[in-house]
Write a protein that holds these residues in place. Structure first.
Motif, mmCIF file in Angstrom:
data_model
loop_
_atom_site.group_PDB
_atom_site.id
_atom_site.type_symbol
_atom_site.label_atom_id
_atom_site.label_comp_id
_atom_site.label_asym_id
_atom_site.label_seq_id
_atom_site.Cartn_x
_atom_site.Cartn_y
_atom_site.Cartn_z
ATOM 1 N N THR A 120 40.577 -22.253 2.539
ATOM 2 C CA THR A 120 40.296 -21.253 3.576
ATOM 3 C C THR A 120 39.012 -20.496 3.265
ATOM 4 O O THR A 120 38.133 -20.334 4.126
ATOM 5 C CB THR A 120 41.476 -20.275 3.694
ATOM 6 O OG1 THR A 120 42.667 -21.012 3.965
ATOM 7 C CG2 THR A 120 41.229 -19.281 4.811
ATOM 8 N N ALA A 121 38.871 -20.035 2.000
ATOM 9 C CA ALA A 121 37.669 -19.280 1.637
ATOM 10 C C ALA A 121 36.426 -20.167 1.682
ATOM 11 O O ALA A 121 35.353 -19.732 2.103
ATOM 12 C CB ALA A 121 37.846 -18.665 0.246
ATOM 13 N N VAL A 122 36.578 -21.435 1.270
ATOM 14 C CA VAL A 122 35.415 -22.332 1.275
ATOM 15 C C VAL A 122 34.965 -22.621 2.699
ATOM 16 O O VAL A 122 33.769 -22.614 3.001
ATOM 17 C CB VAL A 122 35.770 -23.636 0.536
ATOM 18 C CG1 VAL A 122 34.559 -24.562 0.493
ATOM 19 C CG2 VAL A 122 36.243 -23.335 -0.874
ATOM 20 N N ASN B 299 35.406 -20.781 5.279
ATOM 21 C CA ASN B 299 34.889 -19.582 5.928
ATOM 22 C C ASN B 299 33.514 -19.192 5.382
ATOM 23 O O ASN B 299 32.588 -18.889 6.141
ATOM 24 C CB ASN B 299 35.866 -18.424 5.754
ATOM 25 C CG ASN B 299 37.139 -18.628 6.554
ATOM 26 O OD1 ASN B 299 37.142 -19.351 7.545
ATOM 27 N ND2 ASN B 299 38.230 -18.008 6.125
ATOM 28 N N SER B 300 33.353 -19.163 4.043
ATOM 29 C CA SER B 300 32.088 -18.737 3.444
ATOM 30 C C SER B 300 31.082 -19.868 3.341
ATOM 31 O O SER B 300 29.876 -19.639 3.345
ATOM 32 C CB SER B 300 32.343 -18.141 2.060
ATOM 33 O OG SER B 300 32.844 -19.132 1.174
ATOM 34 N N GLY B 301 31.581 -21.086 3.185
ATOM 35 C CA GLY B 301 30.683 -22.224 3.091
ATOM 36 C C GLY B 301 30.365 -22.644 1.679
ATOM 37 O O GLY B 301 29.809 -23.740 1.479
ATOM 38 N N PHE B 302 30.712 -21.832 0.648
ATOM 39 C CA PHE B 302 30.309 -22.186 -0.714
ATOM 40 C C PHE B 302 31.233 -21.507 -1.708
ATOM 41 O O PHE B 302 31.693 -20.375 -1.486
ATOM 42 C CB PHE B 302 28.865 -21.757 -0.964
ATOM 43 C CG PHE B 302 28.313 -22.215 -2.297
ATOM 44 C CD1 PHE B 302 28.040 -23.554 -2.524
ATOM 45 C CD2 PHE B 302 28.098 -21.303 -3.318
ATOM 46 C CE1 PHE B 302 27.536 -23.966 -3.744
ATOM 47 C CE2 PHE B 302 27.584 -21.706 -4.533
ATOM 48 C CZ PHE B 302 27.307 -23.053 -4.752
ATOM 49 N N LEU B 303 31.538 -22.213 -2.783
ATOM 50 C CA LEU B 303 32.351 -21.662 -3.859
ATOM 51 C C LEU B 303 31.902 -22.302 -5.161
ATOM 52 O O LEU B 303 31.825 -23.528 -5.273
ATOM 53 C CB LEU B 303 33.850 -21.948 -3.610
ATOM 54 C CG LEU B 303 34.805 -21.448 -4.696
ATOM 55 C CD1 LEU B 303 34.856 -19.925 -4.685
ATOM 56 C CD2 LEU B 303 36.206 -22.014 -4.470
ATOM 57 N N GLU C 249 32.951 -21.723 -9.142
ATOM 58 C CA GLU C 249 33.824 -20.953 -10.023
ATOM 59 C C GLU C 249 34.272 -21.793 -11.211
ATOM 60 O O GLU C 249 34.301 -23.034 -11.153
ATOM 61 C CB GLU C 249 35.079 -20.464 -9.269
ATOM 62 C CG GLU C 249 34.835 -19.352 -8.287
ATOM 63 C CD GLU C 249 36.150 -18.831 -7.709
ATOM 64 O OE1 GLU C 249 37.216 -19.311 -8.151
ATOM 65 O OE2 GLU C 249 36.093 -17.961 -6.831
ATOM 66 N N GLU D 134 31.136 -27.024 -1.449
ATOM 67 C CA GLU D 134 30.252 -26.618 -0.357
ATOM 68 C C GLU D 134 30.713 -27.277 0.940
ATOM 69 O O GLU D 134 31.008 -28.470 0.974
ATOM 70 C CB GLU D 134 28.803 -27.010 -0.651
ATOM 71 C CG GLU D 134 27.842 -26.554 0.444
ATOM 72 C CD GLU D 134 26.415 -26.994 0.203
ATOM 73 O OE1 GLU D 134 25.541 -26.645 1.018
ATOM 74 O OE2 GLU D 134 26.173 -27.709 -0.796
ATOM 75 N N ARG D 135 30.779 -26.479 1.972
ATOM 76 C CA ARG D 135 31.091 -26.983 3.312
ATOM 77 C C ARG D 135 29.787 -27.356 4.016
ATOM 78 O O ARG D 135 28.886 -26.541 4.153
ATOM 79 C CB ARG D 135 31.823 -25.925 4.128
ATOM 80 C CG ARG D 135 32.215 -26.389 5.531
ATOM 81 C CD ARG D 135 32.325 -25.211 6.463
ATOM 82 N NE ARG D 135 31.031 -24.590 6.702
ATOM 83 C CZ ARG D 135 30.879 -23.299 6.991
ATOM 84 N NH1 ARG D 135 31.913 -22.487 7.044
ATOM 85 N NH2 ARG D 135 29.659 -22.802 7.209
ATOM 86 N N HIS E 154 23.078 -24.953 -0.160
ATOM 87 C CA HIS E 154 23.235 -24.537 -1.554
ATOM 88 C C HIS E 154 22.960 -25.690 -2.499
ATOM 89 O O HIS E 154 23.603 -25.837 -3.528
ATOM 90 C CB HIS E 154 24.653 -24.012 -1.789
ATOM 91 C CG HIS E 154 25.037 -22.878 -0.904
ATOM 92 N ND1 HIS E 154 24.773 -21.571 -1.222
ATOM 93 C CD2 HIS E 154 25.644 -22.858 0.317
ATOM 94 C CE1 HIS E 154 25.221 -20.779 -0.263
ATOM 95 N NE2 HIS E 154 25.745 -21.529 0.691
#
Length: 1099
Positions: free
Chosen positions: A736-738, A740-744, A746, A763-764, A914
């Motif tokens: 969900t976070a990926v 929505n934001s497009g990048f993670l 961690e 990355e989305r 990214h």
């Protein structure tokens, strides 16, 4: 202590309760027998009986412990005992429930009889007729007759089962030669008729009755197969339903009625209590299955279109017509859409409310159809058409049930019912019907098709059916009814044994089978079969008479249905000679055809048949026989083309646990870790890094994902072993976070292990319909691509294949059963198979990752099930790059010259926001490289903005018109990837190379890092044949720190491979780059002039 009153003495007459009074109209009950006094000794036989009963009860309780003892003696686990106990308890519960329902039903019937006796008769006089219901009348007089006849009916049933059914069962199978009925009792509870409804005025030659019957009986039937010591039976049964009784024909002689026909309009409800070995069928799960199988057998005998005919006069004419009359008509049901359905899907344990995945079940009698499932939609559009046979009007109903498709149990969304008589009256009924038991409405269009006994309107119907787009089956033009009567003088089997003949009747790919008649060469079947016909002028009826083993053919017959079109009333009623059989072998059949015609004022039939394509595409109101407009474009659902691509970069791990042991565990080793990813039904796996607790994979994976909430990426780390891989930890990432934001980016702590963490970058990539960004994407992908991963995707292709038309027929007359295969590269998608149609509607989507849109193509292959290739299509993706919005949506002709497909293909460019290249333009990595370059005397301005970088990537060939040197040029990209601590070199191409001899050279490029001249630092491209402008596009890597790279020089040599006459490699030119003077942070492609050994290359 005083004794209680009355203790030790028998009660006196005044203490006894008075006997209950008998109800009116019944004899008083006999006085009760006096109870023996407590002081009298018990009788001898009674005491012995009580002792025997106590011993029997004790023995039964001991038997319960026998399975436990056997389990312990055999060494079985407690689980076997618990499973057996659970099965027994479940069986006992179902069986007790059945017995309880039977007792309640019997008490209910007893109360109804007593209440009826008290209310319907007053002073032994019947009440006036107006007391009865207006439609359904009670017939207690008939119930009394049935009760009086019931014992004699039991005697008849016993004789019928023993003299007719049992011999037939014994003759059907050699293993049942000792089959016998040991007990046949119908019991004391007779069948009850709860009401009778008479339908007047339907037909002057018949009497039509609907009888609501209810049977809750104590019937007991026991059977035995002595050879196998097998006993089984039935003890108690419930049956409830509406039985239609037709008295026809009415004749002017005794007994006035020629025959009685009986059948159930709808499937009755059934509940059976089994005994003997068959009480295993009361186990949960088998109970409903057994009742369903019995109900299917009853349906095959007594539910429409099957019926029981009892002739009352000898030599009755048209027995076959009475046993299986022609249908009253055909209803064409258009299941169009639904709206306002309730939402049943939940996500995240009910916190997020989704939608539903609705599908519909359409049912008329025993005819059932299931629509396709529409995912995630509360207002589904089905657009499907079904044709059902109507046998009785009134009585039959059109029933539609809507469900939500789920992996476990489908949720009920509502149902609607409609009497077919309303469709008959209206002709065409197009309405929204409310759903009962749920919310929402369903949109149906129902058309009543009359059966015409002549072929005058056949051409009109055929012409309009060709313009109808109907799925999943093409529309029918006629119906064929085959009355299979009997055969004579069939050939004997080997050894002069009597055959067990049965008949297979086929029209195109639809096959029906008759029952088998045992041990005779002159069988009598008396069965009817029905077929829908799309084109009676070209179709054939194929008849195969076979032995019941299907291995021996006793005779065959092929009947062109065009013969019926010239026959009187489209009927053939005669003997047919069998081919491949005996000289006197023949088959008696009655074959009837009827044309399906919609007689409605809404229908507009054409006056001529030579209409142009433009006229055929003009919309006309009316029914399904009107020519609908041919769609010019596809109509995909709203979710088409909304997928994204998730790029998963598995970088490294730290502090993994050591699993390897040596010398029996005395020496502790490390681990050989690898990563397994699970997402969207796919499983991906990284390479194995040997002997490392801090492995570095640096692999990239790409997965097509949708925006469905609640998705998770499952990550597991394992240690590779020879036998079973050891578990090193797991973690989950919510998408969900990926999304929505497009990048993670961690470090994730590994769970279920003492230590370890994993570095992931997600990355989305959202597809963009912009072709101008493709070159940039290809350049960036070549820079960030790792040697351990496959080539990265540059675009996403979404394909929607809606339908096809005018596909070639099989053998010139039979429609195929087509399916399509959509292929791009090595990925493919196969559609469903649509049976028997030259105009299939698939309505399916597929998505593909595209690496090189300029060179790849979309391949569509249309094939028929069992018929081979029907046509193919090749669409270069370069055509999409030149289209508006990178999309084409139109009809495409298949390359066989016959047939077209309607598809939509759209391309989306995957632009990374990214990527490592763009990060160098503004991140700390770029800064660190620039600082180190400055400290080593490099260029002072090593960083640049993202727009400048894109411009360099897009116009990396600049200046494209610069003249090449005398030896030609080579195009290179040299870049340092600080995150992976690697020097990357990409050889793109060469141009204007020197030609020394008569033939062009066979060039390749060699790269060498100075001052190290070892083979470990040498790289070489593939060799191109006979060209002065070779294209390579090959990538090479050297793993070394940045400070070491800045001390090196890169020598690039362009050489020609050895020729047939000489084994020497000719040097065409070289370039030497001092990496300390090269901007390694740009990652831009440049052309370099080639020089000889003494000169240095310039850019």
């Amino acid at each position: 202590m005083e004794p209680a009153p009355g203790a030790g003495s028998s009660p006196g007459p005044q203490d006894r309760a008075p006997a209950p009074a008998a109800p009116p109209g019944q004899r008083p009950a006999a006085p009760p027998e006096p109870a023996p006094s407590l002081g009298e000794p018990p009788a001898g036989p009674g005491a012995a009986g009580e002792a025997l009963a106590a011993l029997t009860a004790f023995g039964r309780r001991l038997l319960v412990l026998v399975p436990v003892y056997l389990a312990g003696a055999l060494g079985l686990s407690v689980g076997f005992v618990l499973v057996g106990l659970a099965l027994y308890l479940g069986w006992r519960r179902v069986r007790d429930g059945k017995e309880r329902r039977l007792r309640v039903a019997r008490l209910l019937l007893d109360d109804e009889e007593r209440l009826t006796a008290q209310t319907l008769y007053l002073s032994h006089r019947e009440l006036p007729a107006w007391v009865s219901f207006p439609d359904v009348e009670k017939v207690e007089w008939l119930n009394k007759i049935v009760a009086q006849v019931w014992p004699f009916l039991g005697q008849y049933m016993e004789k019928l089962l023993a003299e007719t059914v049992a011999p037939a069962v014994r003759g059907s199978n050699p293993h049942l030669q000792t089959f016998t009925f040991t007990r046949v009792e119908l019991g004391e509870k007779p069948l009850r008729i709860l009401g009778v409804k008479v339908h007047p005025g339907q037909n002057k030659q018949q009497i039509l009755l609907d009888m609501n019957i209810s049977y809750v009986g104590d019937i007991q039937i026991d059977v035995e197969v002595k050879k196998y010591f097998c006993k089984a039976g039935v003890k108690g049964m419930q049956l409830h339903g509406v039985l239609r009784v037709i008295l026809e024909p009415l004749i002017g002689d005794i007994p006035i009625v020629g025959a009685v026909s009986m059948f159930f309009i709808r499937r009755p409800t059934l509940d059976i209590n089994w005994t003997g070995m068959t009480n295993l069928l009361d186990i949960p799960g088998l109970s409903s299955l057994s009742d369903t199988m019995i109900m299917d057998s009853i349906s095959a005998f007594l539910v429409l279109p099957n019926r029981l005919l009892v002739p009352l006069v000898p030599d009755l004419q048209d027995v076959a017509q009475l046993r299986s009359p022609l249908p009253r008509g055909i209803i064409r049901i258009h299941l169009l859409a639904a709206r306002g359905l309730s939402s049943k899907d939940k996500y995240v344990k009910g916190l997020i409310e989704g939608k539903s995945d609705p599908y519909a079940i359409v049912r008329v009698g025993t005819q059932t159809f299931c629509s396709r499932v529409i995912d995630e939609e509360l207002n589904p559009q089905w657009g499907e058409t079904y044709e059902v046979i109507v046998h009785e009007v009134p009585g039959q109903e059109v029933e539609v049930e809507v469900f939500d498709k789920d992996p476990d149990k489908d949720d009920f969304l509502g149902r609607m019912k409609l009497d077919v008589g309303k469709v008959l009256q209206a002709g065409v009924l197009d309405e929204w019907f409310p759903l009962q038991g749920g919310q929402g409405q369903v949109h149906l269009k129902l058309e009543w098709l009359s059966l015409l006994p002549d072929a005058d309107k056949l051409e009109q119907v055929l012409q309009w059916n060709r313009g109808v787009s109907s799925r999943p089956e093409p529309p029918s033009a006629a119906i064929l009814v085959v009355y299979l009567d009997r055969a004579q003088d069939l050939p004997l089997k080997k050894g002069n044994k009597e055959p067990n003949p049965m008949v297979q009747l086929s029209v195109q790919d639809v096959t029906r089978e008759s029952k088998a008649v045992y041990n005779t060469n002159s069988p009598v079947w008396e069965e009817a079969f029905r077929f829908f016909l799309q084109d009676p002028q070209r179709q054939e009826l194929d008849v195969q008479v076979k032995d019941d083993s299907r291995a021996v053919t006793l005779g065959a017959l092929t009947l062109p249905l065009a013969r019926l079109l010239t026959a009187s009333e489209l009927t053939l009623d005669q003997w047919f000679q069998l081919s491949g059989s005996g000289p006197g072998s023949r088959l008696y059949m009655k074959v009837v055809m009827r044309i399906l015609y919609l007689d409605s004022s809404e229908v507009r039939f054409p006056a001529a048949t030579g209409a142009s394509d433009l006229d055929r595409e003009s919309p006309q109101p009316g029914s399904s026989v009107d020519a609908p407009p041919r769609p010019r474009h596809t109509t995909p659902d709203s979710h088409f083309g909304t997928e994204n691509v998730l790029r998963i970069h598995v970088l490294e791990a730290q502090d993994l646990i050591a699993k390897d042991r040596f010398l029996g565990g005395l020496v502790k080793g490390k681990s050989d870790p690898y990563v397994k990813l699970k997402l969207a039904g796919r499983s991906l796996r990284s390479r194995v890094v040997r002997e490392d607790l801090n492995p570095r994979w640096n692999e990239v994976f790409e997965v097509i994902v949708t925006s469905i909430p609640g998705q998770e990426l499952g990550v597991e780390v394992f240690d590779k072993d020879l036998d079973k891989d050891d578990f090193l930890g797991r973690c989950k990432v919510s998408l969900t976070a990926v999304l929505n934001s497009g990048f993670l980016d961690e470090w994730l702590t590994l769970e279920d292990v003492p230590s370890g963490r994993l570095h992931l970058r997600l990355e989305r990539l959202t597809p963009r319909p912009v072709a101008a960004e493709l070159e940039e994407v290809l350049q960036v992908n070549s820079l960030i691509q790792t040697q351990k991963s496959g080539e990265l995707a540059a675009a996403l292709l979404s394909v929607y294949l809606e339908r096809a038309e005018d596909l070639p027929l099989r053998k010139g007359t039979k429609p195929p059963s087509p399916y399509a295969t959509i292929t791009v590269g090595e990925a493919s998608h196969k559609t469903k198979t649509v049976p028997q149609t030259a105009a299939p509607i698939w309505d399916e989507c597929a998505s593909f990752l595209i690496r090189k849109p300029n060179t790849e193509s979309l391949e569509v292959q249309v094939r028929g099930e069992g018929a081979g290739a029907l046509g193919s299509l090749s669409l270069p993706l370069s055509e999409l790059l030149g289209a508006e919005q990178l999309c084409v949506d139109r009809w495409f002709a298949l390359n066989n010259g016959q047939g077209q497909v309607l598809l939509r293909a759209q391309l989306g460019i995957l632009v990374s926001q990214h990527s490592g290249v763009e990060a160098h333009s503004h991140s700390h990595s770029s800064s660190s490289v620039s600082e180190e370059l400055e400290s080593w005397g490099g260029l002072p301005h090593a960083t640049s903005s993202a727009p400048e970088l894109r411009q360099r990537l897009t116009h990396g060939d600049s200046p494209p018109e610069a003249p090449a040197g005398p030896l030609g040029q080579v195009k290179l990209t040299v870049w340092y990837y600080s995150e992976d601590r690697k020097l990357i070199g990409i050889v793109h191409s060469c141009r204007s190379l020197r030609q020394n001899g008569r033939d062009p050279p066979d060039p390749y490029v060699s790269l060498l890092l100075h001052p190290d001249r070892s083979r470990g630092s040498k790289r070489k491209t593939s060799q191109k044949k006979r060209t002065l402008n070779p294209e390579f596009n090959e990538r090479f890597e050297w793993e070394l720190p940045l400070e070491e790279a800045l001390r090196r020089k890169l020598e690039v040599s362009v050489k020609s491979g050895p020729s047939f006459m000489s084994r020497e490699r000719e040097l065409l030119g070289k370039v030497q780059l001092d990496l300390a003077e090269t901007d390694l942070s740009q990652g831009a492609a440049q052309w370099y002039d080639l020089t000889d050994d003494k000169d240095k290359g310039s850019s």
